[in-house]
Design a protein around this motif. Structure first.
Motif, mmCIF file in Angstrom:
data_model
loop_
_atom_site.group_PDB
_atom_site.id
_atom_site.type_symbol
_atom_site.label_atom_id
_atom_site.label_comp_id
_atom_site.label_asym_id
_atom_site.label_seq_id
_atom_site.Cartn_x
_atom_site.Cartn_y
_atom_site.Cartn_z
ATOM 1 N N LEU A 1 -2.637 -1.333 -13.438
ATOM 2 C CA LEU A 1 -3.123 -0.748 -12.187
ATOM 3 C C LEU A 1 -2.140 -0.989 -11.042
ATOM 4 O O LEU A 1 -1.832 -0.075 -10.268
ATOM 5 C CB LEU A 1 -4.488 -1.342 -11.831
ATOM 6 C CG LEU A 1 -5.658 -1.029 -12.763
ATOM 7 C CD1 LEU A 1 -6.878 -1.842 -12.370
ATOM 8 C CD2 LEU A 1 -5.987 0.457 -12.719
ATOM 9 N N ALA A 2 -1.639 -2.218 -10.945
ATOM 10 C CA ALA A 2 -0.778 -2.588 -9.818
ATOM 11 C C ALA A 2 0.582 -1.909 -9.893
ATOM 12 O O ALA A 2 1.077 -1.387 -8.881
ATOM 13 C CB ALA A 2 -0.604 -4.105 -9.774
ATOM 14 N N THR A 3 1.194 -1.900 -11.069
ATOM 15 C CA THR A 3 2.529 -1.301 -11.179
ATOM 16 C C THR A 3 2.480 0.205 -10.981
ATOM 17 O O THR A 3 3.369 0.789 -10.351
ATOM 18 C CB THR A 3 3.161 -1.634 -12.542
ATOM 19 O OG1 THR A 3 2.238 -1.335 -13.599
ATOM 20 C CG2 THR A 3 3.566 -3.084 -12.613
ATOM 21 N N SER A 4 1.439 0.846 -11.502
ATOM 22 C CA SER A 4 1.335 2.289 -11.309
ATOM 23 C C SER A 4 1.092 2.638 -9.846
ATOM 24 O O SER A 4 1.677 3.584 -9.310
ATOM 25 C CB SER A 4 0.206 2.854 -12.174
ATOM 26 O OG SER A 4 0.143 4.253 -12.064
ATOM 27 N N MET A 5 0.245 1.850 -9.181
ATOM 28 C CA MET A 5 0.010 2.082 -7.758
ATOM 29 C C MET A 5 1.275 1.830 -6.951
ATOM 30 O O MET A 5 1.613 2.589 -6.035
ATOM 31 C CB MET A 5 -1.129 1.186 -7.266
ATOM 32 C CG MET A 5 -1.445 1.327 -5.786
ATOM 33 S SD MET A 5 -1.978 3.015 -5.343
ATOM 34 C CE MET A 5 -3.612 3.032 -6.085
ATOM 35 N N GLY A 6 1.988 0.754 -7.264
ATOM 36 C CA GLY A 6 3.232 0.465 -6.561
ATOM 37 C C GLY A 6 4.259 1.561 -6.740
ATOM 38 O O GLY A 6 4.914 1.979 -5.778
ATOM 39 N N ALA A 7 4.406 2.044 -7.970
ATOM 40 C CA ALA A 7 5.354 3.125 -8.227
ATOM 41 C C ALA A 7 4.975 4.382 -7.452
ATOM 42 O O ALA A 7 5.843 5.080 -6.901
ATOM 43 C CB ALA A 7 5.400 3.428 -9.725
ATOM 44 N N THR A 8 3.678 4.653 -7.375
ATOM 45 C CA THR A 8 3.211 5.848 -6.663
ATOM 46 C C THR A 8 3.507 5.756 -5.170
ATOM 47 O O THR A 8 4.027 6.701 -4.559
ATOM 48 C CB THR A 8 1.700 6.035 -6.886
ATOM 49 O OG1 THR A 8 1.443 6.199 -8.289
ATOM 50 C CG2 THR A 8 1.184 7.248 -6.136
ATOM 51 N N ALA B 1 9.755 3.337 -15.035
ATOM 52 C CA ALA B 1 9.350 4.203 -16.145
ATOM 53 C C ALA B 1 8.117 5.022 -15.784
ATOM 54 O O ALA B 1 8.039 6.221 -16.069
ATOM 55 C CB ALA B 1 9.084 3.356 -17.391
ATOM 56 N N MET B 2 7.146 4.374 -15.152
ATOM 57 C CA MET B 2 5.935 5.094 -14.740
ATOM 58 C C MET B 2 6.254 6.174 -13.722
ATOM 59 O O MET B 2 5.750 7.305 -13.808
ATOM 60 C CB MET B 2 4.927 4.106 -14.137
ATOM 61 C CG MET B 2 4.266 3.183 -15.142
ATOM 62 S SD MET B 2 3.160 2.020 -14.302
ATOM 63 C CE MET B 2 2.288 1.301 -15.687
ATOM 64 N N ALA B 3 7.098 5.846 -12.752
ATOM 65 C CA ALA B 3 7.436 6.801 -11.692
ATOM 66 C C ALA B 3 8.188 8.001 -12.258
ATOM 67 O O ALA B 3 7.959 9.143 -11.844
ATOM 68 C CB ALA B 3 8.264 6.117 -10.613
ATOM 69 N N PHE B 4 9.081 7.748 -13.199
ATOM 70 C CA PHE B 4 9.898 8.833 -13.751
ATOM 71 C C PHE B 4 9.038 9.915 -14.389
ATOM 72 O O PHE B 4 9.273 11.109 -14.183
ATOM 73 C CB PHE B 4 10.875 8.266 -14.783
ATOM 74 C CG PHE B 4 11.802 9.293 -15.364
ATOM 75 C CD1 PHE B 4 12.972 9.640 -14.711
ATOM 76 C CD2 PHE B 4 11.510 9.920 -16.559
ATOM 77 C CE1 PHE B 4 13.828 10.595 -15.235
ATOM 78 C CE2 PHE B 4 12.345 10.873 -17.107
ATOM 79 C CZ PHE B 4 13.517 11.212 -16.441
ATOM 80 N N VAL B 5 8.040 9.515 -15.158
ATOM 81 C CA VAL B 5 7.243 10.507 -15.888
ATOM 82 C C VAL B 5 6.121 11.097 -15.041
ATOM 83 O O VAL B 5 5.552 12.133 -15.412
ATOM 84 C CB VAL B 5 6.644 9.884 -17.160
ATOM 85 C CG1 VAL B 5 7.743 9.385 -18.083
ATOM 86 C CG2 VAL B 5 5.673 8.757 -16.841
#
Length: 264
Positions: free
Chosen positions: A57-64, A139-143
């Motif tokens: 949850l945290a890494t995806s939110m941070g990337a967003t 990686a999350m941000a790229f896709v």
């Protein structure tokens, strides 16, 4: 009369739609019915599962949030300006959607690993990409960033350009026009893009697996448990993670809907 003639066609379309919904819902319901409440409770108390969920949850939110700083203004540019190779740029934005995500991870690894320019800069700044949180976010941000750019671009394109031109003629700066007219009028599309990007980042597996196997996020943990122990141990984690994602997704949608109705 015309409406009555179309009713059988609508019934056919509804039946086809029901098949699509069944295809989506049936596996999820079957997975839920195959797990007992005791298994779900035991899995929810597993410290490794808890850590992986919060990390995801945290890494995806941070990337967003980090990518939004650049993606939203970029989307405005794509919506408002005509320039050479504009269609090519739009195609490049969609590229992460069509390439295999394991290949995306390998591509990222080629610029983030040790010995590369970005990798060395990161290490000097105390940021570790390979096997670190920063690598997971990359990686999350790229896709997922195409979802934000496309949604925001469509939202900005729907804003009447005459309003912006009128504000410019009255002496407003382009930056002020962007923040006081374009963004407020396109906020629903921007928010939708942020939610989609965040959700897509949480579900990423292939690119993250290549760049940063550890620390382990939930999709990778599900894969690891399935490979090591089988379906019985992977299924409860899947149910819990899907439930958490749905809960956050519904809450964000409700908040966006209430704000829209309040402003309307």
């Amino acid at each position: 009369m015309r409406t009555k003639r179309l009713e059988p066609l609508h019934l056919v379309f509804a039946a086809l739609g029901g098949l699509v919904l069944l295809f989506i819902v049936a596996p999820l319901v079957g997975m839920l019915l195959a797990s007992s409440p005791g298994e779900l409770a035991e899995t929810a108390r597993d410290p490794e599962v808890e850590r992986s969920v919060w990390l995801t949850l945290a890494t995806s939110m941070g990337a967003t949030l980090i990518l939004a700083v650049a993606a939203v203004p970029f989307a405005y540019l794509l919506a408002r300006k005509k320039f050479p190779l504009r269609q090519l740029v739009n195609g490049l934005v969609d590229l992460p959607i069509v390439i295999p995500h394991s290949a995306a991870g390998i591509a990222l690894l080629g610029i983030l690993s040790r010995g590369t320019f970005i990798g060395e800069l990161g290490e000097r700044a105390g940021i570790r990409f390979v096997g670190g949180h920063a690598g997971i976010m990359a990686a999350m941000a790229f896709v997922s960033v195409p979802f934000l750019v496309n949604a925001a671009r469509d939202g900005f394109a729907a804003v009447p350009e005459r309003l912006e031109k009128a504000a410019l003629n009255l002496g407003a700066s382009p930056l002020r026009v962007f923040f006081t007219i374009a963004v407020p009028m396109a906020w629903r599309s921007i928010l939708s893009g942020l939610i989609l990007m965040w959700a897509r980042g949480m579900s990423e597996f292939g690119a993250v697996l290549v760049v940063a196997y550890h620390p382990i996020i939930t999709p990778v943990l599900i894969y690891e448990r399935f490979g090591a122990f089988g379906l019985r141990y992977a299924r409860p984690i899947s149910i819990i993670f899907i439930g958490i994602c749905l809960l956050f997704f519904i809450v964000l949608r409700l908040v966006a809907g209430r704000r829209y109705h309040a402003e309307g």
